[in-house]
Design a protein around this motif. Structure first.
Motif, PDB file in Angstrom:
ATOM      1  N   GLY A  54     -40.329  13.788 -14.597  1.00 33.08           N
ATOM      2  CA  GLY A  54     -39.467  14.422 -15.586  1.00 33.08           C
ATOM      3  C   GLY A  54     -38.051  14.689 -15.130  1.00 33.08           C
ATOM      4  O   GLY A  54     -37.084  14.278 -15.797  1.00 33.08           O
ATOM      5  N   PRO A  55     -37.863  15.357 -13.964  1.00 37.37           N
ATOM      6  CA  PRO A  55     -36.499  15.658 -13.530  1.00 37.37           C
ATOM      7  C   PRO A  55     -35.614  14.426 -13.384  1.00 37.37           C
ATOM      8  O   PRO A  55     -34.437  14.449 -13.730  1.00 37.37           O
ATOM      9  CB  PRO A  55     -36.734  16.343 -12.167  1.00 37.37           C
ATOM     10  CG  PRO A  55     -38.085  16.963 -12.307  1.00 37.37           C
ATOM     11  CD  PRO A  55     -38.880  15.968 -13.114  1.00 37.37           C
ATOM     12  N   SER A  56     -36.188  13.318 -12.874  1.00 32.53           N
ATOM     13  CA  SER A  56     -35.377  12.112 -12.672  1.00 32.53           C
ATOM     14  C   SER A  56     -34.995  11.427 -13.977  1.00 32.53           C
ATOM     15  O   SER A  56     -34.115  10.563 -14.002  1.00 32.53           O
ATOM     16  CB  SER A  56     -36.126  11.119 -11.776  1.00 32.53           C
ATOM     17  OG  SER A  56     -37.332  10.696 -12.391  1.00 32.53           O
ATOM     18  N   LEU A  57     -35.658  11.820 -15.078  1.00 34.09           N
ATOM     19  CA  LEU A  57     -35.364  11.214 -16.379  1.00 34.09           C
ATOM     20  C   LEU A  57     -34.430  12.072 -17.220  1.00 34.09           C
ATOM     21  O   LEU A  57     -34.088  11.710 -18.341  1.00 34.09           O
ATOM     22  CB  LEU A  57     -36.669  10.981 -17.155  1.00 34.09           C
ATOM     23  CG  LEU A  57     -37.665   9.995 -16.525  1.00 34.09           C
ATOM     24  CD1 LEU A  57     -38.930   9.925 -17.375  1.00 34.09           C
ATOM     25  CD2 LEU A  57     -37.047   8.610 -16.380  1.00 34.09           C
ATOM     26  N   VAL A  58     -34.017  13.219 -16.688  1.00 37.93           N
ATOM     27  CA  VAL A  58     -33.199  14.151 -17.463  1.00 37.93           C
ATOM     28  C   VAL A  58     -31.915  13.500 -17.957  1.00 37.93           C
ATOM     29  O   VAL A  58     -31.564  13.585 -19.135  1.00 37.93           O
ATOM     30  CB  VAL A  58     -32.857  15.402 -16.618  1.00 37.93           C
ATOM     31  CG1 VAL A  58     -31.804  16.244 -17.326  1.00 37.93           C
ATOM     32  CG2 VAL A  58     -34.106  16.230 -16.393  1.00 37.93           C
TER      33      VAL A  58
END
Length: 365
Positions: A54-58
Motif C-alpha cells: 500500500g505505501p509504495s502505491l500511494v
C-alpha cells in the motif's frame, strides 16, 4: 408432528448456513477479508497485501485520483456550460466568450514591469519578447481564474458534489519529530526535504504563507530526505535535530536553507555557538551520529510512499511532490477542510503575480 419436522428442518438449515459461512470465511479470510493467495492451508488476505504494498502505491494512486477528478470536473463543466448556453439560445463557445473572454482586462503596467525586473534572467533576452512572455502569462492566469470562477458558480447552482474519495496513507509522527502548529490541527502537512536542494529552499516561503493563512488549522511536520548528490544534506538533517535538543530547531532549519551552498561541519558548529547553543554538546551530537538512524528512517519512509525527489509533501496522507505553487497546496487543504466541515479562511490579497515562476513546471531534485 409438523412442528417437530419444521424444527428439524430449521435446525438443518441453520447448520447448512453455518457450514456455508465457515466456507465463505475460509475463502475470504477473517471478517470478510478477501483472500488473494493460498500457500497450502495458509492464506494471504487483501488487507495483508495492502499493508505490504500500500505505501509504495500511494503516489500512483494519487496520480490516478488527480486525473480522475480532473476529468470529472472537466466533463461536468462541459455539460453545465452546454446546458446554460442552450437555455440562452447560444452556442457553448459564445457562452464562454460572454462569461470569460468579455471579462478579460489588460494586465497592469506596474505588474508587468515588476515581474520583468524580478525574473529578467529567466525571460527572453530581447526586451519586447520578454514583455510579451510576461503579458501572455498574466493573461493566461487571468483567464484561468475567470474559468475557475465560472465553474464554481455553475457547480454551486447545480449542486455538484464530487464523491470520489482521495487515497491516503498513514504517516507516523513519532516523538521528537520536528513540528509546529497545534498537534490537534485538522491539516497535517508533512514535508520531506533536502537542506541542499534549491527547490526545497524555494518551497519555504510557500509553507510560511500556508502557516499564516491557515493559522491554528495546520501542523507542519518536517522530515529529512537527503539526496545522494548533496554531500552535506545528511549532516545538515542530523545537525538540525541536534539543534532541536537545545531548543533551536527552527532557527537552525532556517539558517541551513539560507546557507545551503556554503554550509559545512565547521560553519554549523560556529552557527550553533552564535545562536547561543552549547557548541561542545552540539559538536558531540553531530560527530557521534546521534540522529543518523532518525534521518535514515525518514528517508526510508519517504521512499516507501514513492517520494524519491525533493521536496515531497503529504497533506493528510495525500501526496504532493515538487516545488508546487501556493495554489496547489491551497486546493488540497481547502478540500480537506471542506470534507471536515471547517470554514476555509479567506485568501489574502496576493503580491503581483509571479508569472515567470508559475509558468515553470513544479520541480524536484
Amino acid at each position: 408432528m409438523q412442528k417437530r419436522y419444521l424444527s428439524a428442518f430449521i435446525g438443518c438449515a441453520l447448520m447448512t448456513l453455518a457450514v456455508f459461512a465457515c466456507a465463505q470465511q475460509a475463502a475470504t479470510g477473517s471478517e470478510g477479508d478477501e483472500v488473494v493467495a493460498r500457500i497450502g492451508d495458509e492464506v494471504i488476505t487483501a488487507d495483508e497485501l495492502e499493508s505490504m504494498v500500500g505505501p509504495s502505491l500511494v503516489k500512483l494512486r494519487q496520480e490516478i485520483y488527480t486525473t480522475s477528478v480532473g476529468e470529472l470536473n472537466a466533463q461536468i463543466f462541459e455539460r453545465l456550460a452546454t446546458e446554460k448556453a442552450t437555455a440562452e439560445g447560444i452556442t457553448k463557445e459564445e457562452f464562454l466568450a460572454r462569461n470569460v473572454d468579455a471579462k478579460m482586462t489588460e494586465p497592469d503596467e506596474g505588474e508587468i514591469v515588476k515581474i520583468m525586473t524580478t525574473y529578467r534572467s529567466r525571460l527572453a533576452q530581447d526586451d519586447a519578447q520578454a514583455r510579451q512572455q510576461v503579458v501572455q502569462a498574466l493573461q493566461q492566469q487571468q483567464q484561468a481564474k475567470l474559468i475557475e470562477a465560472l465553474k464554481d458558480e455553475l457547480f454551486a447552482e447545480a449542486g455538484v458534489v464530487i464523491l470520489l474519495q482521495p487515497p491516503r496513507a498513514k504517516v507516523a509522527i513519532t516523538e521528537g519529530t520536528p513540528s509546529r502548529g497545534p498537534a490537534s490541527a485538522p491539516i497535517v502537512l508533512v514535508e520531506y526535504t533536502d537542506y541542499q536542494c534549491p527547490f526545497c529552499s524555494r518551497a519555504q516561503p510557500t509553507i510560511a504563507a500556508l502557516m499564516e493563512r491557515y493559522d491554528g488549522l495546520i501542523r507542519h511536520v518536517f522530515k529529512n530526505l537527503p539526496l545522494p548528490m548533496h554531500d552535506k544534506a545528511q549532516l545538515a538533517g542530523e545537525a538540525a535535530l541536534c539543534a532541536q535538543d537545545q531548543g533551536k530547531y527552527w532557527e537552525f532549519h532556517d539558517w541551513l536553507f539560507q546557507n545551503q551552498r556554503t554550509m559545512n561541519r565547521e560553519s554549523m558548529i560556529a552557527q550553533a555557538g552564535e545562536m547561543g547553543m552549547n557548541a561542545e554538546l552540539f559538536t558531540a551530537c553531530i560527530d557521534d551520529g546521534t540522529y543518523q538512524a532518525k534521518v535514515d528512517a525518514d528517508m526510508k519512509e519517504a521512499r516507501g510512499f514513492g517520494i524519491t525527489g525533493t521536496p515531497g509533501f503529504m497533506i493528510n496522507g495525500r501526496v504532493l511532490t515538487g516545488a508546487q505553487p501556493l495554489e496547489a497546496f491551497e486546493t488540497v487543504i481547502n478540500e480537506e477542510l471542506t470534507l471536515k466541515g471547517i470554514e476555509i479562511p479567506p485568501k489574502k490579497e496576493p503580491e503581483p503575480a509571479e508569472a515567470a515562476e508559475k509558468a515553470e513546471a513544479p520541480a524536484t531534485e
